[in-house]
Design a protein around this motif. Structure first.
Motif, PDB file in Angstrom:
ATOM      1  N   ASP A   4      -6.752 -27.005 -52.258  1.00  0.00           N
ATOM      2  CA  ASP A   4      -7.913 -25.953 -52.729  1.00  0.00           C
ATOM      3  C   ASP A   4      -9.301 -26.449 -52.429  1.00  0.00           C
ATOM      4  O   ASP A   4     -10.217 -26.344 -53.232  1.00  0.00           O
ATOM      5  CB  ASP A   4      -7.693 -25.999 -54.327  1.00  0.00           C
ATOM      6  N   VAL A   5      -9.334 -26.833 -51.113  1.00  0.00           N
ATOM      7  CA  VAL A   5     -10.388 -27.002 -50.522  1.00  0.00           C
ATOM      8  C   VAL A   5     -10.782 -26.255 -49.181  1.00  0.00           C
ATOM      9  O   VAL A   5      -9.713 -25.974 -48.483  1.00  0.00           O
ATOM     10  CB  VAL A   5     -10.862 -28.767 -50.325  1.00  0.00           C
ATOM     11  N   TYR A   6     -11.977 -25.992 -48.823  1.00  0.00           N
ATOM     12  CA  TYR A   6     -12.196 -25.384 -47.546  1.00  0.00           C
ATOM     13  C   TYR A   6     -13.667 -25.726 -47.203  1.00  0.00           C
ATOM     14  O   TYR A   6     -14.377 -26.679 -47.879  1.00  0.00           O
ATOM     15  CB  TYR A   6     -12.138 -23.816 -47.829  1.00  0.00           C
ATOM     16  N   LYS A   7     -13.593 -25.659 -45.828  1.00  0.00           N
ATOM     17  CA  LYS A   7     -15.000 -26.288 -45.257  1.00  0.00           C
ATOM     18  C   LYS A   7     -15.608 -24.967 -44.861  1.00  0.00           C
ATOM     19  O   LYS A   7     -15.097 -23.772 -44.239  1.00  0.00           O
ATOM     20  CB  LYS A   7     -14.685 -26.821 -43.757  1.00  0.00           C
ATOM     21  N   THR A   8     -17.098 -25.076 -44.787  1.00  0.00           N
ATOM     22  CA  THR A   8     -18.007 -23.862 -44.450  1.00  0.00           C
ATOM     23  C   THR A   8     -19.373 -24.469 -44.400  1.00  0.00           C
ATOM     24  O   THR A   8     -19.856 -25.888 -44.192  1.00  0.00           O
ATOM     25  CB  THR A   8     -18.223 -22.768 -45.607  1.00  0.00           C
ATOM     26  N   ILE A   9     -20.302 -23.533 -43.923  1.00  0.00           N
ATOM     27  CA  ILE A   9     -21.805 -24.125 -43.711  1.00  0.00           C
ATOM     28  C   ILE A   9     -22.610 -23.361 -44.752  1.00  0.00           C
ATOM     29  O   ILE A   9     -22.262 -22.295 -44.893  1.00  0.00           O
ATOM     30  CB  ILE A   9     -21.964 -24.054 -42.288  1.00  0.00           C
ATOM     31  N   GLU A  92     -12.303 -26.283 -38.453  1.00  0.00           N
ATOM     32  CA  GLU A  92     -11.468 -25.790 -39.628  1.00  0.00           C
ATOM     33  C   GLU A  92     -12.707 -25.474 -40.697  1.00  0.00           C
ATOM     34  O   GLU A  92     -12.738 -25.390 -41.842  1.00  0.00           O
ATOM     35  CB  GLU A  92     -10.891 -26.923 -40.455  1.00  0.00           C
ATOM     36  N   VAL A  93     -13.498 -24.362 -40.177  1.00  0.00           N
ATOM     37  CA  VAL A  93     -14.520 -23.828 -41.075  1.00  0.00           C
ATOM     38  C   VAL A  93     -14.362 -22.425 -41.424  1.00  0.00           C
ATOM     39  O   VAL A  93     -13.645 -21.713 -40.424  1.00  0.00           O
ATOM     40  CB  VAL A  93     -15.969 -24.054 -40.368  1.00  0.00           C
ATOM     41  N   THR A  94     -14.682 -21.697 -42.595  1.00  0.00           N
ATOM     42  CA  THR A  94     -14.478 -20.536 -42.717  1.00  0.00           C
ATOM     43  C   THR A  94     -15.900 -19.921 -43.231  1.00  0.00           C
ATOM     44  O   THR A  94     -16.749 -20.392 -43.497  1.00  0.00           O
ATOM     45  CB  THR A  94     -13.237 -20.175 -43.476  1.00  0.00           C
ATOM     46  N   ILE A 131     -21.621 -28.982 -42.248  1.00  0.00           N
ATOM     47  CA  ILE A 131     -20.412 -28.632 -42.589  1.00  0.00           C
ATOM     48  C   ILE A 131     -20.057 -29.171 -43.849  1.00  0.00           C
ATOM     49  O   ILE A 131     -20.195 -30.532 -44.169  1.00  0.00           O
ATOM     50  CB  ILE A 131     -19.380 -28.776 -41.536  1.00  0.00           C
ATOM     51  N   LEU A 132     -19.863 -28.618 -44.967  1.00  0.00           N
ATOM     52  CA  LEU A 132     -19.641 -29.161 -46.313  1.00  0.00           C
ATOM     53  C   LEU A 132     -18.143 -28.594 -46.733  1.00  0.00           C
ATOM     54  O   LEU A 132     -17.766 -27.483 -46.409  1.00  0.00           O
ATOM     55  CB  LEU A 132     -20.603 -28.815 -47.136  1.00  0.00           C
TER      56      LEU A 132
END
Length: 202
Positions: A4-9, A92-94, A131-132
């Motif tokens: 339930d985690v994802y990476k984005t900016i 692995e960013v969306t 990226i967080l």
């Protein structure tokens, strides 16, 4: 284990520049949530770099249902958009758009050279981005009478639940945000509470 985690900016990256054989590749990464956001970013870059040759890009939208697109913008097929998209996948960013703006330097790079240049341009700009990691959250709406306020507040405090919105009128309405992996158990807690209505928001 439920992912339930994802990476984005969170904000646009710094501009990066990669040069090879006279060609210049300016790299940009933007946070986007829709195709309209993508269009807007591309239009801005086309104004900013109106004398460039190519504005190649790739984007990925969505957290659980993924949509993506890669655009070669006149470069040989799969020599620009897909190498850029490959970097989005490897970081692995969306909810992100990566654009590489190319100024032709007079020497042809060949398909292999282009793939490598666009890949490097995308890699540099993603390395320059903040990226967080964010959690995938489910939103619920709680409806209850004032006499249930203390009971509801106690659970919210105990479980450290985030209230994203509240309306206190004839009755009380809370919108709460719960991490996906805890959502079912929290739902049950409120569902078992007498006189409290809980429902999922899309």
């Amino acid at each position: 284990m439920l992912e339930d985690v994802y990476k984005t900016i969170e904000k646009p990256s710094e501009e990066t520049l990669f040069k090879v054989k006279g060609s210049k590749f300016f790299g940009y990464a933007f946070p986007v949530l829709s195709e309209d956001d993508v269009k807007e970013c591309i239009e801005k870059l086309k104004k900013q770099h109106h004398s460039a040759r190519h504005w190649c890009y790739a984007y990925q939208l969505g957290i659980e249902k993924i949509r993506f697109r890669a655009n070669d913008d006149g470069e040989p097929s799969n020599s620009a958009g897909m190498p850029i998209y490959g970097q989005i996948q490897s970081f692995e960013v969306t909810n992100v758009l990566v654009v590489s703006v190319r100024y032709f330097g007079g020497t042809k790079l060949g398909v292999g050279g282009l793939i490598s240049a666009y890949r490097t341009s995308a890699q540099l700009v993603l390395e320059a981005s903040d990226i967080l990691e964010k959690t995938i959250n489910i939103h619920y709406k709680l409806t209850f009478n004032y006499d249930m306020m203390n009971a509801v507040q106690r659970i919210i405090k105990e479980k450290q639940i985030e209230i994203t919105n509240q309306k206190l009128e004839m009755n009380c309405e809370y919108i709460i945000s719960i991490r996906k992996k805890e959502a079912d158990s929290i739902f049950k807690v409120f569902d078992n509470l007498y006189k409290v209505e809980i429902k999922v928001l899309d």
